[in-house]
Write a protein that holds these residues in place. Structure first.
Motif, PDB file in Angstrom:
ATOM      1  N   ASP A   1       0.839  -1.194   0.000  1.00 57.73           N
ATOM      2  CA  ASP A   1       0.000   0.000   0.000  1.00 57.73           C
ATOM      3  C   ASP A   1       0.879   1.251   0.000  1.00 57.73           C
ATOM      4  OD1 ASP A   1       0.943   0.326   2.595  1.00 57.73           O
ATOM      5  OD2 ASP A   1      -0.992  -0.068   3.559  1.00 57.73           O
ATOM      6  N   ALA A   2       0.260   2.402   0.196  1.00 54.82           N
ATOM      7  CA  ALA A   2       0.993   3.664   0.122  1.00 54.82           C
ATOM      8  C   ALA A   2       2.063   3.780   1.202  1.00 54.82           C
ATOM      9  CB  ALA A   2       0.015   4.838   0.215  1.00 54.82           C
ATOM     10  N   ARG A   3       1.918   3.023   2.275  1.00 55.39           N
ATOM     11  CA  ARG A   3       2.878   3.062   3.369  1.00 55.39           C
ATOM     12  C   ARG A   3       3.877   1.915   3.325  1.00 55.39           C
ATOM     13  NH1 ARG A   3       3.472   7.826   6.169  1.00 55.39           N
ATOM     14  NH2 ARG A   3       1.443   8.860   6.341  1.00 55.39           N
ATOM     15  N   GLY A   4       3.829   1.106   2.266  1.00 58.61           N
ATOM     16  CA  GLY A   4       4.794   0.029   2.128  1.00 58.61           C
ATOM     17  C   GLY A   4       4.403  -1.263   2.805  1.00 58.61           C
ATOM     18  N   VAL A   5       3.113  -1.431   3.104  1.00 56.55           N
ATOM     19  CA  VAL A   5       2.640  -2.593   3.837  1.00 56.55           C
ATOM     20  C   VAL A   5       1.905  -3.556   2.908  1.00 56.55           C
ATOM     21  CG1 VAL A   5       1.091  -3.386   5.681  1.00 56.55           C
ATOM     22  CG2 VAL A   5       2.465  -1.304   5.987  1.00 56.55           C
TER      23      VAL A   5
END
Length: 286
Positions: free
Chosen positions: A155-159
């Protein structure tokens, strides 16, 4: 100045690939090859030609012999005239590692932004991703219908979803995962978001193509899709992406990208309110 490259052609006369090693493609050789190419390639400079004729490009041969001024290493490949065709969609792409985050969710859907467990939707710049899969068969390149294409990314946070890591536990979540079956044109389409990043990797999307996931001998191809760093810089300054410039690995710093990543770049066009891109791939199944 001499240059070296590995040149891979689709040899229609024999119905197979041929690889040549060109270690001394000087400027006059470049000009000779350009005269033999169709108008699609005539405006390429020498460096662009080497890229165009790299390991992931397929030059389909309509005949079998190049002109008399074409360098010897190229003349040995054919027996009639050279031309370029099937560009796109019959493009060979390099395989890359599956990575640690593939989960065979069997989640058949086109919009992969939501999490089925709670209905939440991942935020980010919208991305319409299409993949067109073709089979290289005999002397032609045909749409491959009925293949399963999985995509997954962070996702946008790298998860990533449905994994347990040191800094997060998303088990039983399924956001940004899904598959589609190729239609009669060999195409699948996904609605997703532009990926974020996480330490150690450049921005990318994973994909896997399977002709028969239930069979032991079904064909499987796994690789990754990459993005232009300059565009990523523009997107990642927006919320909810992690602040750019604070440890993000760029393409040329990524060890996996070095293994054919230049041939796995996804060209994007603005598609309000986000972007859209089509990724073509040709597979040699037998």
């Amino acid at each position: 100045m001499a240059a070296s490259t590995r040149v891979r052609y689709y040899y229609t006369c024999a119905g197979k690939y041929h690889t040549a090693y060109a270690y001394n493609m000087k400027s006059h050789h470049h000009d000779a090859v350009i005269r033999e190419l169709n108008p699609i390639a005539r405006n390429l400079n020498r460096r662009e030609l080497l890229s165009f004729m790299g390991t992931a490009a397929v030059v389909a041969l309509a005949g079998c012999e190049p002109g008399p001024v074409v360098p010897r290493w190229l003349r040995h490949l054919f027996s009639r005239k050279l031309s370029v065709s099937a560009m796109p969609p019959c493009i060979v792409r390099p395989e890359q590692t599956e990575g640690p985050y593939f989960v065979d969710e069997r989640l058949n859907r086109s919009d992969i932004r939501s999490d089925p467990s709670d209905g939440s939707v991942k935020e980010g710049v919208p991305l319409q991703l299409a993949l067109r899969v073709h089979e290289i068969r005999g002397k032609g390149c045909l749409p491959l219908a009925g293949a399963i294409v999985d995509v997954w990314h962070c996702d946008a946070r790298g998860v990533y979803s449905d994994v347990r890591e040191r800094f997060f536990d998303t088990r039983r979540k399924k956001f940004l995962r899904g598959y589609q079956t190729t239609d009669a044109d060999g195409a699948v389409r996904f609605q997703t978001i532009y990926p974020g990043w996480y330490p150690g990797r450049t921005v990318h999307i994973h994909f896997k193509i399977r002709t028969n996931p239930e069979a032991r001998r079904g064909y499987e191809f796994t690789s990754q899709i990459y993005f232009d760093d300059a565009l990523t810089d523009q997107i990642h300054v927006q919320a909810p992406y992690s602040p750019t410039g604070r440890g993000r690995i760029r393409n040329q710093e990524d060890g996996i990208f070095h293994d054919g990543g230049e041939e796995l770049m996804l060209p994007l066009t603005p598609q309000s309110p986000g972007y859209a891109g089509t990724f073509d791939i040709g597979l040699l199944l037998t």
